[in-house]
Design an enzyme around this catalytic site. Structure first.
Site, mmCIF file in Angstrom:
data_model
loop_
_atom_site.group_PDB
_atom_site.id
_atom_site.type_symbol
_atom_site.label_atom_id
_atom_site.label_comp_id
_atom_site.label_asym_id
_atom_site.label_seq_id
_atom_site.Cartn_x
_atom_site.Cartn_y
_atom_site.Cartn_z
ATOM 1 N N HIS A 1 -7.288 -4.575 10.362
ATOM 2 C CA HIS A 1 -7.069 -4.408 8.921
ATOM 3 C C HIS A 1 -5.773 -5.054 8.457
ATOM 4 O O HIS A 1 -4.839 -5.243 9.221
ATOM 5 C CB HIS A 1 -7.165 -2.937 8.498
ATOM 6 C CG HIS A 1 -6.021 -2.057 8.902
ATOM 7 N ND1 HIS A 1 -6.204 -0.913 9.637
ATOM 8 C CD2 HIS A 1 -4.700 -2.115 8.640
ATOM 9 C CE1 HIS A 1 -5.038 -0.313 9.810
ATOM 10 N NE2 HIS A 1 -4.104 -1.027 9.220
ATOM 11 N N ASP B 1 -7.542 -2.404 14.374
ATOM 12 C CA ASP B 1 -8.940 -2.688 14.038
ATOM 13 C C ASP B 1 -9.079 -3.934 13.153
ATOM 14 O O ASP B 1 -10.137 -4.198 12.597
ATOM 15 C CB ASP B 1 -9.611 -1.479 13.357
ATOM 16 C CG ASP B 1 -8.937 -1.101 12.031
ATOM 17 O OD1 ASP B 1 -7.957 -1.774 11.636
ATOM 18 O OD2 ASP B 1 -9.387 -0.133 11.393
ATOM 19 N N ASP C 1 0.808 -1.226 0.000
ATOM 20 C CA ASP C 1 0.000 0.000 0.000
ATOM 21 C C ASP C 1 0.839 1.273 0.000
ATOM 22 O O ASP C 1 2.052 1.238 0.210
ATOM 23 C CB ASP C 1 -0.966 -0.003 1.205
ATOM 24 C CG ASP C 1 -0.295 -0.440 2.506
ATOM 25 O OD1 ASP C 1 0.937 -0.513 2.540
ATOM 26 O OD2 ASP C 1 -1.011 -0.702 3.484
ATOM 27 N N GLU D 1 -9.658 -1.665 5.333
ATOM 28 C CA GLU D 1 -10.347 -1.322 6.573
ATOM 29 C C GLU D 1 -11.588 -2.200 6.773
ATOM 30 O O GLU D 1 -12.033 -2.870 5.836
ATOM 31 C CB GLU D 1 -10.764 0.160 6.506
ATOM 32 C CG GLU D 1 -9.590 1.128 6.480
ATOM 33 C CD GLU D 1 -8.878 1.243 7.838
ATOM 34 O OE1 GLU D 1 -8.848 0.268 8.607
ATOM 35 O OE2 GLU D 1 -8.348 2.335 8.113
#
Ligand code: GLP
Length: 260
Positions: A138, A136, A67, A143
């Site tokens: 990811h 979280d 990314d 996400e």
């Protein structure tokens, strides 16, 4: 999923280093998928050690990063491009033309993402994908609620991730909200996934990923469907796993030919 619990992040990263080294030894033209964040930094140090001290050759290796932030130039101090140069590529002999990182300044995002995905395919697919996990749940920048079938595309960051990653930016500087990330579908195509998670703040996400119900609310749970995922944890990240004792027993009783 293979769960490898080590006392410390250093010991866990050394195991990860051996997994990468073994692959590059048997397959010098290995295709590596790479990740950013604090978690893989020690693994990258191990890879550099293998190269400098054991002469492990990375000159035929090809890499693809997961990314990048949209709007950041490759040489921006918080770009993932810069991060990879500083923590790995400056010290390793991967030829620059074999290094692939999404371009945060691309003028045609859709086209760039499709071409990125295409170049992974043309290289023969990823042999080993290194991954960290967000607090979280990811993977990359996929996400919560990311499609399990997704490929490289633009995503919008969750508030939690913006907060978590603020530490890489200077005071007063905003974390870009848009990013380019390989998808969960792209990650699932890797032949092996090597996931690292260290520290207490990852314990909840790890417990969900390994022992929770599969849900796009915790994107990493998709790896329960992956055929060869190896998850390396320190004691703190493993502290909420119900079956930790079982995983430890399994790992310490592996037949010799299966050991890393
Ligand atoms: C970022 C990266 C992820 C990484 C996550 C966790 O969001 N895009 O690939 O896994 O941060 O980072 P850290 O390892 O610093 O906790």
């Amino acid at each position: 999923m293979e769960i490898i619990i080590q006392k410390t992040a250093e010991e866990g990263s050394a195991v990860g280093g051996r997994i990468v080294a073994k692959l590059v030894q048997v397959k010098p033209k290995a295709i590596l998928g790479l990740a950013t964040g604090s978690t893989p930094v020690q693994l990258y140090k191990e890879m550099i050690k293998w190269h400098k001290e054991q002469g492990l050759d990375f000159s035929k290796v090809t890499t693809f990063n997961l990314d990048e932030y949209v709007g950041l130039a490759a040489d921006h101090h918080a770009s993932y491009h810069r991060f990879m140069n500083e923590h790995l590529f400056d010290e390793l002999n991967v030829p620059p033309e074999s290094i692939h990182i999404p371009d945060g300044l691309t003028e045609n995002l859709a086209e760039h993402c499709a071409a990125y995905e295409q170049s992974v395919q043309e290289a023969g697919g990823i042999d080993l994908q290194v991954l960290g996990i967000g607090s979280d749940g990811h993977l990359g920048f996929n996400e919560p609620t990311s499609s399990f079938a997704s490929h490289t595309r633009i995503k919008t960051l969750d508030e939690q991730t913006v907060e978590d990653n603020q530490r890489f930016f200077k005071e007063g500087e905003e974390v870009p909200r848009h990013v380019i990330t390989m998808g969960l579908g792209s990650i699932m195509e890797a032949r092996t996934c090597l996931v690292l998670a260290f520290g207490e703040n990852k314990a909840d996400a790890v417990a969900e990923m390994v022992e929770g119900a599969v849900s796009s609310m915790i994107p990493a749970t998709i790896l329960q469907f992956h055929r060869d995922t190896r998850l390396i944890l320190d004691e703190a990240a493993a502290s909420k796993l119900k079956k930790a004792d079982y995983y430890k027993w399994v790992y310490s009783n592996k037949p010799e030919w299966q050991q890393y």
